[in-house]
Design an enzyme around this catalytic site. Structure first.
Site: not given
Length: 311
Positions: A64, A90, A165, A204, A206, A276, A301-302
């Site tokens: 992030d 990211e 990502y 990630d 998503n 993830d 935040d991950h």
């Protein structure tokens, strides 16, 4: 983008829907909030089903924003974890703005970066290797996708490593149609690689694949990351000869998440999503030792995830 779409999800995830009148009526009898159910990452398993010892350790982390993550001492955790390969998503950082703390890391002499062509400070992935890969490529061979800097593929002697990502469908699902196209094209790319040699996909992705993979499935069926279309896209990937390594080893493990919105104190409450993954070609399964969720590691935040593999 990601933070925006998670705000309503976090609120929904708490599941506290008392009306004002009911709450007043019960004020004197108000219960203490329930203690959150946390996931405890068990000790690492270092031996595969066929009794081979793990000899490849890969870590993946959506940071992030690379520069902020470095300032939050993310590299200290990396040095302690000490993977053979570190994959980051990211990164949100052009190559010219990469922090010296990471570009000069002697532990990883072979470093590879993919960045967004169109928007600075958007998307981006990286791969840092102790051993030089045989070959490294960027993107999946489709210009519409590759301009956003989302995929790096490294070829090693016995497998490919792909870090990705995956595009977020965004608030209001404004990119869901694009995401569906991505899923089809990315699956075709992975299947083509798999015909040459087996692969490990990490990053990630998503999507929370099943209801067990997020805290509040009922409240999120129309939100990015848990739509039927995204979940079906992941199901089709697995049906193409790939395996979700964490679910292979821990099929019934609930409350194991890798993402928590910054809002609503979600991480402390463990109101999260498992976005993830380490996805493996099925032919690598005999060498799978462990698939870890390092949920105590802070800085994004991950949280990071780690794979132990015998190759």
């Amino acid at each position: 983008m990601k933070r925006g779409k998670k705000a309503e999800e976090a609120a929904a995830a708490d599941g506290e829907n008392d009306t004002g009148a009911a709450a007043t009526k019960k004020a004197k009898k108000a219960k203490e909030p329930e203690a959150p159910i946390l996931y405890e990452d068990p000790p690492d398993k270092m031996t595969s089903k066929d009794e081979r010892s793990a000899n490849m350790k890969i870590t993946s982390w959506n940071v992030d924003g690379l520069r902020a993550w470095v300032k939050k001492n993310g590299l200290d955790w990396v040095r302690e974890e000490d993977p053979d390969v570190l994959c980051l998503q990211e990164t949100k950082c052009s190559e010219k703005a990469l922090p010296a703390e990471i570009t000069s890391m002697p532990e990883y002499p072979h470093k590879y970066w993919a960045v967004s062509d169109d928007k600075e400070g958007y998307s981006g992935v990286a791969m840092l290797c102790k051993t030089e890969p045989l070959k490294v490529t960027y993107g999946i061979g489709k210009e519409d996708h590759d301009k956003e800097g989302r995929v790096i593929t490294a070829e090693f002697p016995s497998f490919y490593l792909v870090t990705a990502y995956v595009p977020n469908s965004s608030r209001g699902l404004v990119r869901l149609d694009y995401r569906k196209t991505w899923d089809v094209d990315f699956r075709a790319y992975l299947s083509e690689l798999d015909m040459q040699k087996p692969l490990v996909l990490c990053g990630d992705l998503n999507v929370a694949h099943q209801e067990i993979d997020l805290k509040n499935p009922k409240g999120n069926k129309k939100n990015a990351g848990f739509t039927p279309e995204e979940r079906e896209g992941f199901s089709q990937l697995l049906a193409s000869g790939f395996v979700d390594s964490f679910r292979e080893l821990y099929p019934d493990q609930a409350n194991a998440y890798t993402f928590w919105t910054y809002m609503m104190n979600a991480r402390a409450k463990n109101v999260g999503w498992r976005l993830d993954y380490f996805v493996l070609s099925s032919s690598l399964l005999p060498g799978l030792c462990d698939s870890k969720i390092r949920n105590k590691a802070m800085g994004s935040d991950h949280c990071p995830i780690t794979l132990h593999l015998a190759v």
